[in-house]
Design an enzyme around this catalytic site. Structure first.
Site, PDB file in Angstrom:
ATOM      1  N   LYS A 167       0.842  -1.191   0.000  1.00  0.00           N
ATOM      2  CA  LYS A 167       0.000   0.000   0.000  1.00  0.00           C
ATOM      3  C   LYS A 167       0.880   1.243   0.000  1.00  0.00           C
ATOM      4  O   LYS A 167       1.971   1.213   0.561  1.00  0.00           O
ATOM      5  CB  LYS A 167      -0.918  -0.007   1.235  1.00  0.00           C
ATOM      6  N   LYS A 169      -2.133   1.366  -2.929  1.00  0.00           N
ATOM      7  CA  LYS A 169      -2.324   0.463  -4.055  1.00  0.00           C
ATOM      8  C   LYS A 169      -1.810   1.059  -5.365  1.00  0.00           C
ATOM      9  O   LYS A 169      -1.447   0.331  -6.281  1.00  0.00           O
ATOM     10  CB  LYS A 169      -3.776   0.035  -4.187  1.00  0.00           C
ATOM     11  N   HIS A 288      -7.916 -13.080  -8.367  1.00  0.00           N
ATOM     12  CA  HIS A 288      -8.451 -11.930  -7.637  1.00  0.00           C
ATOM     13  C   HIS A 288      -9.845 -11.641  -8.177  1.00  0.00           C
ATOM     14  O   HIS A 288     -10.073 -11.685  -9.380  1.00  0.00           O
ATOM     15  CB  HIS A 288      -7.546 -10.711  -7.788  1.00  0.00           C
ATOM     16  N   SER A 369      -8.360 -11.474   2.654  1.00  0.00           N
ATOM     17  CA  SER A 369      -7.853 -10.103   2.659  1.00  0.00           C
ATOM     18  C   SER A 369      -9.008  -9.133   2.845  1.00  0.00           C
ATOM     19  O   SER A 369     -10.169  -9.480   2.632  1.00  0.00           O
ATOM     20  CB  SER A 369      -7.115  -9.793   1.349  1.00  0.00           C
TER      21      SER A 369
END
Length: 461
Positions: A167, A169, A288, A369
């Site tokens: 991060k 992102k 993802h 996550s």
């Protein structure tokens, strides 16, 4: 037009359909639109539109066509439930090898029927795949066992893979990005690209790959432990995905097995997932699901559930997929997310409506996550019942008061706390990084462990 005489047969038994092995079964929550047909009539029209029919009878229909009709075989209007049996002959197969494709499954079972004028809403909550059709899917080529092997762990119950997402992102240039990787790897195992990271003008892809490779080698030298990275190779173009993957493998050389390939499977679609699965079968395929909430959210009454998405991902060949945090993180989710994690890891598993036999197909790893930190992990593990998963905590690692490496260690200590059955606050007294997580995330600490300040003798943050 009432099509229930052709596309509904409520005398069919589910057990007989499963024993016959020639039908994919789908369970939907459906509501007819007011002013149109009754529940069975609307369900029959839905089945027609999903298979061999349309809104009228056509002259080209013959006896063979009728033999592959999708059939409504069970309804419960009070629960808005309808179940439809789709003959496996309906589904498209590859010309090159005869394999099945999720694109065809979606086109039939959740395609045009989502825009029907007489349907208020319809959402798929579960599906069953018979052995003859299941064997036509690729399934995963690699599993968490391959990652455990790289990490030097047992390949049975190898445990928690401590991961993060760098991060912010977006906005980091290649070297600051790689520096953050190095910092985390001093305490953790696994780093993934966030889903939009790729080849931005301020962070050229090749520069980032080279910098991360250098950071991994330095971290491995510093710790004496192997490290893992999941690179985003998502693209609209098949050839772009191949180019990215090949460059990564060339750059990492002997550490190629330390690299996973991430694909944004929902937004890029089944073709992108299959491209990665088939072109790079030795790499861990990281699915993802960014964007999935548009259809899977409990607030959405159309589309399909996150459970269905996870099940499809295993069929496609995802080595791991994000499955939510079961209500323990920041993203929308529920304790029932556990059903998804169970379905994709077991060889035989009960879903909301169907029991699925996977016939030895490799499992898919649950990847956790979204708002997780060390304080939330003991309860999460207790809810799930095991820790054989990957967890990628962005803020949970880099939001730690002592930095990314300490954040990684706090996450690992959270697993130790759960395994020992220890009280988290008492455990923190002898584990500095875990204790400092209480100071790092005081709002969570106050909510989960109200007496932590007195017990740890810490001042209010």
């Amino acid at each position: 037009m009432d099509q229930s005489n052709r596309y509904a047969n409520l005398n069919l038994k589910e057990s007989d359909l499963i024993a016959g092995g020639r039908h994919v079964l789908c369970a939907y929550i459906m509501k007819p639109k007011a002013g149109f047909g009754n529940f069975v009539e609307t369900a029959a029209h839905f089945a027609a539109e999903s298979s061999t029919g349309t809104n009228v009878e056509v002259s080209t229909t013959d006896d063979f066509t009728r033999g592959v009709d999708a059939l409504v075989y069970e309804v419960d209007e009070a629960k808005e439930l309808m179940k439809i049996a789709y003959p496996i002959e309906l589904f498209d197969r590859n010309v090159i090898d005869g394999r099945a494709m999720i694109a065809s499954f979606l086109t039939l079972t959740i395609g045009n029927n989502q825009g029907m004028g007489d349907v208020e809403y319809a959402k798929m909550h579960d599906f069953y795949v018979p052995p003859a059709y299941l064997r036509l899917f690729d399934g995963p080529s690699t599993t968490i066992k391959d990652l455990w092997r790289v990490l030097g762990r047992p390949v049975v119950d190898g445990g928690f893979i401590v991961g993060t997402i760098i991060k912010p992102k977006l906005g980091l240039r290649p070297q600051p990005f790689a520096d953050a990787c190095y910092d985390f790897w001093l305490g953790g195992d696994f780093i993934k690209n966030d889903e939009p990271q790729g080849n931005q003008v301020f962070a050229p892809f090749k520069d980032t790959v080279r910098a991360v490779n250098d950071a991994m080698r330095r971290a491995q030298d510093a710790t004496g432990q192997p490290k893992l990275f999941s690179f985003n190779i998502t693209a609209d173009d098949h050839y772009e995905m191949l180019a990215r993957g090949e460059y990564i493998l060339e750059t990492f050389g002997e550490n190629a097995d330390h690299v996973a390939f991430l694909v944004d499977g929902y937004v890029a679609g089944p073709a992108a997932v299959t491209t990665a699965r088939r072109a790079f079968p030795k790499q861990y395929l990281h699915y993802h699901r960014a964007g999935h909430g548009a259809v899977t959210s409990p607030q959405s009454k159309r589309g399909y559930t996150a459970f269905v998405l996870s099940k499809m991902a295993r069929l496609q060949g995802a080595s791991g997929i994000h499955v939510g945090t079961m209500g323990y993180g920041k993203m929308e989710g529920e304790a029932s997310d556990r059903d998804s994690a169970f379905m994709i890891t077991q060889d035989s598993a009960e879903g909301p409506y169907f029991k699925q036999e996977w016939l030895g197909m490799n499992p898919t790893t649950p990847i956790i996550s979204g708002g997780m930190n060390a304080l939330r992990m003991p309860g999460f593990f207790a809810n799930l019942g095991h820790s054989n998963l990957i967890m990628t905590a962005g803020g949970g690692a880099f939001g730690h008061i002592d930095g990314g490496a300490a954040g990684a260690r706090s996450l690992r200590q959270a697993e130790q706390c759960w395994k020992q059955g220890a009280d988290p606050v008492a455990f923190a007294k002898d584990h500095r990084e875990f204790a400092r997580a209480f100071e790092s995330f005081p709002n969570d600490a106050d909510k989960l462990y109200p007496n932590w300040r007195n017990m740890l003798k810490l001042a209010a943050a």
